[in-house]
Each structure stands twice: as structure tokens, then as C-alpha cells.
Enzyme design. Structure first.
Site: not given
Ligand code: TYM
Length: 329
Positions: A111, A192, A195
């Protein structure tokens, strides 16, 4: 009896990955365990969030939990920021977790890579997650595979605290489903499903209308050949689609292979679309009812009250053990 805790971030509309990897298992667990399920809004703000969107998505996620089958008579459903003990214990655990441990977290590395701004909160995120879990003396944490490392850190910090200050926390176990623990992107089966994926076609959202779900499934990438066969190395895309289909229909992977033997990808994709739509449609209907119901806020208020009672017992004990001077009247 097991005590179960899990959380989902209101950082986007939840996906079939969140559903198959997590929520579906929450719904089953509530019948046999004491369960707490949380909308972890304080985790969501570790990356920038638009305030109005965060507000809407928090309500949306709460309504989706309920629409998926979380029963407020059986489980405690609440919003993380409604129970300040999470932030408090989160700070205390930040002082028990090492910088090096946080730096090794793969989710942090993913991230923070190529981001201009990385908040301190993104770095210390796992301490808050450990607090969520340990506050409730949780024994079992149902999550997808991507949370495994965070769970290991949670266990390590619980053990460390217990050694340093005396037995305080239960050391929780992760519960990661063998099938569905890692649903992959429809566009890149090596990544993966998430969202917050920038490409909407990579993801099946729980609130996508049926025609959108059908379109995304028909466009999903497949592998070379035309056989519907499970092999994660040779056929990662088809294996992912088979997992989705198997979980939505209750069939085994072998039954799925037999069902589509000699038929190619066309009929397979058609069947996946039918299966996904039949799982999502009733959830969407209940979602709209919950979102408009005055019971939504009331359910969350009740949940926060119950959670707070449980959390305060652990928090008080932790403070005493650390040596904080109690506040007296
Ligand atoms: P979050 O919001 O990213 O995801 C919520 C749950 O969905 C699972 N999941 C998946 N499972 C299978 N396939 C996928 N593609 C997929 N994507 C997500 C996640 O593993 C998770 O179980 N850090 C957590 C939130 C959290 C939490 C907690 C979880 C905060 N405190 C305490 C458990 C206990 C997170 O970001 O989940």
C-alpha cells in the site's frame, strides 16, 4: 464457547472476495460462537477518504453485513469509531510492537509503494487491528488469506504482553478458508481481487446490478485451451472462476469439472453468471430495505453499547497492568 471478532474496512463497496473469503463464514459462525463484527472506519482513514463517501460507505457496509445474514440478535455489529477503547488499546499496543515488525508487513509495503504520501497510521495499522481483536479476548478470527501476517503479529504481541505484564490476553487463532480465502482479480488472476481496484471490471461488487455482473463475468480473462480444469499454476484464471462457481453453488471442484467437461468456456461463464446473480440478488434486495430502515442506526447503537461493555473490562485491566495511575473520583 469461541469468541469471534472480525472487521471490514468501509473503503469501497465490498466484493465477492470479501463475501466468499470472510462474510459468508461470519454468518455461519454466529450460530455457534459469540461473535462481534465491525465496520473498521478508523482503519479506512489510514489512506485518504472523502468524508461524505466514508459516511455513506460506513452505512452501506453496515447494511450489507445485515443483508448478507448477520443477525443482530445473535452477533454484535458495530462501528469501530463508536468504541473509543479501540483507539486507546491501539496506542498501548503501538508501544509494544517494534518498528521492524511493522516494516515487514507485506500489506504495508504494497500500500505504500509508489505513493507520494504515506501516513503514520498506515504504518501502525496492524497495532490497531491487534487492539480490535485482543480487546474482546477473541479466540477465533475469520479472515481471508491476505490478513494472515497481521494475525501472526497480533498473536506475537499478545504473547509478548502476557510475558511482560502477566496473563492478560487470549492468543487468538486465524480461521482462513481453504477455498475462497484468496479470490483473484477477473482481469489479472495473479492479483488479489480488491475493493479499491482502479479497474471496475476486475471486481464483482456485491451491489453491481445483475447485467453488470453478467457483463464482467463474460469479459473475465481465461487461460489458453478450452478445458474447465482446476490447476492454479497452469490455469489460474479458470481455477479462480471455478472457485467462485463452486462456492456460489455448493458444488465441489470435481463436480464442476464434470459438469463442464467438453463444453468450453462459454457455457461455463454463463453458469457462473447465473450462480453469482442468484446469490447476490436477494442480498441486494435486503440491503435496500436495511439502508432505508431506522433500525440500521439503532442496531449499530446497540452493538456499540454491548461492545463497549466488553472492551472496557480488558482495557481497564491492561492499564492497571502497565502501571498507569487509576483515575479516582
Ligand atoms: P478488508 O476490508 O480488506 O477485507 C475484509 C475481509 O475480506 C477478506 N478479503 C478477501 N478474501 C478472499 N479473497 C479476496 N480477494 C479478499 N479480499 C479481502 C479479508 O481478508 C478480510 O477478512 N485489516 C482488515 C480489516 C480488519 C480486521 C480487524 C479483520 C481490521 N481489524 C480485526 C479481522 C480482525 C482488512 O483490511 O480487511
Amino acid at each position: 464457547m469461541q469468541r469471534v471478532f472480525s472487521g471490514i474496512q468501509p473503503s469501497g463497496t465490498i466484493t465477492i472476495g470479501n463475501y466468499l473469503g470472510a462474510i459468508r463464514n461470519f454468518v455461519q459462525l454466529q450460530h455457534t460462537a459469540e461473535c462481534l463484527f465491525c465496520v473498521v472506519d478508523m482503519h479506512a482513514i489510514t489512506v485518504p477518504q472523502d468524508p461524505q463517501q466514508l459516511y455513506q460507505r460506513t452505512r452501506e457496509l453496515a447494511a450489507l453485513y445485515l443483508a448478507c445474514g448477520i443477525d443482530p440478535q445473535k452477533a454484535i455489529l458495530f462501528v469501530q469509531s463508536h468504541v473509543p477503547a479501540h483507539a486507546e488499546l491501539g496506542w498501548l499496543l503501538q508501544c509494544m510492537i517494534y518498528y521492524g515488525e511493522l516494516g515487514r508487513m507485506t500489506q504495508f509495503k504494497d500500500k505504500s509503494e509508489q505513493k507520494d504520501v504515506v501516513t503514520a497510521g498506515l504504518f501502525t495499522y496492524p497495532a490497531l487491528m491487534a487492539a480490535d481483536i485482543l480487546l474482546y479476548q477473541t479466540t477465533l478470527v475469520p479472515v481471508g488469506e491476505d490478513q494472515k501476517q497481521h494475525l501472526e503479529l497480533t498473536r506475537d504481541v499478545a504473547i509478548r504482553f502476557n510475558r511482560r505484564y502477566g496473563e492478560t490476553f487470549i492468543v487468538p487463532e486465524a480461521m482462513i478458508p481453504k477455498m475462497g480465502g484468496r479470490i483473484m482479480s477477473l482481469e489479472n488472476p495473479l492479483k488479489k481481487m480488491s475493493k479499491s481496484d482502479e479497474s471496475p471490471n476486475a471486481t464483482l461488487y456485491l451491489l453491481d446490478p445483475p447485467e453488470v455482473l453478467r457483463k464482467k463475468i463474460s469479459r473475465a480473462v481465461t487461460d489458453s485451451g478450452r478445458e474447465v480444469r482446476y490447476n492454479e499454476e497452469e490455469k489460474p484464471a479458470v481455477s479462480n472462476l471455478m472457485t467462485i462457481y463452486a462456492l456460489c453453488t455448493g458444488k465441489s471442484l470435481q463436480e464442476v469439472e464434470e459438469e463442464f467437461a467438453g463444453q468450453g468456456y462459454g457455457p461455463f461463464k454463463q453458469a457462473i453468471a447465473d450462480a453469482v446473480v442468484s446469490v447476490f440478488e436477494p442480498i441486494q434486495q435486503r440491503y435496500h430495505e436495511w439502508l432505508e430502515s431506522p433500525d440500521l442506526e439503532k442496531t449499530l447503537a446497540d452493538g456499540a453499547e454491548k461492545a463497549e461493555k466488553l472492551a472496557s473490562v480488558t482495557l481497564e485491566q491492561v492499564k492497571e497492568q502497565i502501571g498507569f495511575l487509576p483515575r479516582r473520583a
